[in-house]
Design a protein around this motif. Structure first.
Motif, PDB file in Angstrom:
ATOM      1  N   LEU A 152      42.068  70.094  46.183  1.00 28.59           N
ATOM      2  CA  LEU A 152      40.788  69.770  45.984  1.00 28.59           C
ATOM      3  C   LEU A 152      40.422  69.171  44.451  1.00 28.59           C
ATOM      4  CD1 LEU A 152      38.124  69.167  47.275  1.00 28.59           C
ATOM      5  CD2 LEU A 152      37.687  71.453  46.742  1.00 28.59           C
ATOM      6  N   VAL A 153      39.950  68.027  44.315  1.00 27.44           N
ATOM      7  CA  VAL A 153      39.396  67.609  43.107  1.00 27.44           C
ATOM      8  C   VAL A 153      38.083  67.207  43.351  1.00 27.44           C
ATOM      9  CG1 VAL A 153      41.813  67.229  41.912  1.00 27.44           C
ATOM     10  CG2 VAL A 153      40.448  65.381  43.313  1.00 27.44           C
ATOM     11  N   ALA A 209      37.295  64.613  46.439  1.00 28.00           N
ATOM     12  CA  ALA A 209      38.380  63.919  46.900  1.00 28.00           C
ATOM     13  C   ALA A 209      39.605  64.995  47.095  1.00 28.00           C
ATOM     14  CB  ALA A 209      38.819  62.947  46.255  1.00 28.00           C
ATOM     15  N   LEU A 210      40.501  64.543  47.895  1.00 26.91           N
ATOM     16  CA  LEU A 210      41.805  65.202  47.975  1.00 26.91           C
ATOM     17  C   LEU A 210      42.897  64.567  46.971  1.00 26.91           C
ATOM     18  CD1 LEU A 210      42.036  65.777  51.894  1.00 26.91           C
ATOM     19  CD2 LEU A 210      41.208  67.419  50.032  1.00 26.91           C
ATOM     20  N   LYS A 247      35.039  70.099  55.556  1.00 24.95           N
ATOM     21  CA  LYS A 247      34.554  69.861  56.955  1.00 24.95           C
ATOM     22  C   LYS A 247      34.801  68.371  57.272  1.00 24.95           C
ATOM     23  CE  LYS A 247      30.849  70.673  60.410  1.00 24.95           C
ATOM     24  NZ  LYS A 247      29.711  70.992  60.531  1.00 24.95           N
ATOM     25  N   ARG A 248      34.200  67.578  56.359  1.00 29.30           N
ATOM     26  CA  ARG A 248      34.250  66.286  56.674  1.00 29.30           C
ATOM     27  C   ARG A 248      35.750  65.728  56.702  1.00 29.30           C
ATOM     28  NH1 ARG A 248      29.296  63.146  53.646  1.00 29.30           N
ATOM     29  NH2 ARG A 248      27.458  64.779  54.217  1.00 29.30           N
ATOM     30  N   VAL A 249      36.647  66.446  55.952  1.00 30.54           N
ATOM     31  CA  VAL A 249      38.056  65.679  56.017  1.00 30.54           C
ATOM     32  C   VAL A 249      39.018  66.467  56.632  1.00 30.54           C
ATOM     33  CG1 VAL A 249      37.718  64.535  53.754  1.00 30.54           C
ATOM     34  CG2 VAL A 249      38.479  66.936  53.519  1.00 30.54           C
ATOM     35  N   GLY A 250      38.282  67.322  57.688  1.00 24.44           N
ATOM     36  CA  GLY A 250      39.285  68.009  58.654  1.00 24.44           C
ATOM     37  C   GLY A 250      39.492  69.352  58.055  1.00 24.44           C
TER      38      GLY A 250
END
Length: 354
Positions: free
Chosen positions: A18-19, A30-31, A61-64
């Protein structure tokens, strides 16, 4: 920079990471799915969340809800230890408590402009626009300065451990007026604020302040204009006062940038970050910036050789956070301790004073 981690060699190279880049208004997350591969960037309004933990959980949560072991976060705030009290937002938190609440093994926080400086080390040539000068010298200091909401100032110093990013508050140095017009603008600001820092002029609010001071000097009532409207009016030719404002803003930036270049011996180049200059890059190439940058008497030739670059990278804060996180993980890898190398290998200058 401040960091909290647990040692687990089995997850040292775990992806994604995670950044984030957190400002007073918005937080961009972002990832990092592989080295410098930034994906699934989203912007969340800070005011929508009670705590930084809430905002991070919402993004994940938004990115799974991917499994995250390591995170690096740039934030618009000085980082002086474990406790962070944001100066332009209500979030206040302990870095270690945040790490534990999120279940991360590593959580690195650093100042947002220090992150932008680190991002310079991996910025693609296509994202740099050169404004004068010759070629940068290899293994020489680089100056980094960026007018935006405020004025960020940093530098990159070469070392055997790689580039060392300086963490400071150079935007708050006293502003040095260059000529009679700038003296009058400085006097106007001094009457309003007392101490006049470089940031007072070299920021979005600074553009408005210069415009206000020039209007007062001419004895006219200034229109209520945003910094963006001042720039638009200046470039569109509809307001000579706005054009003069923009010219003086760029000249002032030339003065402060050249002072920084001389202080650091930045023959590796000067890098202009922030959101203001890219908005009028074509004008900026012909603006008073470069002539003022080189106007240093006996050191004209020295400065004339130093290249200046406008940085156009899309996510420099995220990129720099990723660099800081990778440096931290490399420095704390168990194998490095086994080899007897120092735990502060490659840290920023601020790290080593804490």
């Amino acid at each position: 920079m401040s960091s909290m981690h647990t040692d687990n060699p089995q997850t040292a190279n775990a992806w994604p990471r995670l950044v984030a880049d957190i400002g007073g208004t918005n937080a961009r997350f972002a990832l990092e799915t592989a080295p410098q591969q930034i994906e699934q960037a989203e912007v969340l309004p800070c005011n929508d969340y009670d705590t930084v933990v809430d905002a991070i959980r919402e993004y994940l949560k938004r990115v799974g809800n991917p499994k995250i072991a390591h995170a690096g976060i740039a934030i618009a705030n000085p980082i002086l230890g474990d406790w962070v009290q944001m100066t332009n937002h209500h979030w206040a938190f302990s870095i270690e408590t945040t790490r534990q609440a999120l279940g991360f093994e590593t959580l690195v926080f650093l100042n947002d402009f220090t992150a932008q400086a680190l991002a310079i080390t991996c910025t693609a040539e296509k994202d740099l626009v050169q404004i004068g000068g010759t070629e940068p010298k290899e293994n020489a200091p680089k100056a980094v300065i960026g007018p935006g909401t405020g004025l960020g100032v940093s530098g990159l110093i070469p070392s055997n451990a790689g580039w060392v990013a300086l963490a400071g508050e150079g935007g708050h140095v006293s502003f040095p007026p260059f000529d009679d017009a700038e003296v009058l603008i400085w006097q106007y600001a001094k009457q309003k604020f007392g101490h006049v820092s470089a940031e007072r002029f070299l920021s979005g609010a600074g553009l408005s302040l210069i415009y206000e001071a020039l209007a007062a000097k001419e004895g006219v009532t200034p229109a209520t204009l945003t910094p963006a409207q001042i720039s638009e009016s200046a470039l569109g030719g509809s307001s000579p006062l706005c054009r003069l404002t923009l010219d003086i803003f760029c000249a002032m930036l030339g003065t402060v940038a050249s002072n920084l270049a001389l202080t650091l011996g930045a023959s590796g180049g000067v890098y202009l970050c922030g959101g203001i200059i890219p908005r009028f890059i074509d004008y900026f190439k012909q603006s008073p910036f470069r002539s003022r940058f080189e106007n240093k008497g006996r050191f004209d030739a020295y400065l004339a050789a130093i290249p200046v670059y406008v940085v156009l990278s899309e996510f420099p804060g995220l990129t720099g956070a990723a660099v800081a996180l990778e440096n931290h993980l490399q420095n704390h890898a168990p194998s490095r301790f086994a080899d007897g190398m120092s735990a502060d290998f490659g840290k920023t200058a601020q790290d080593k004073t804490e």
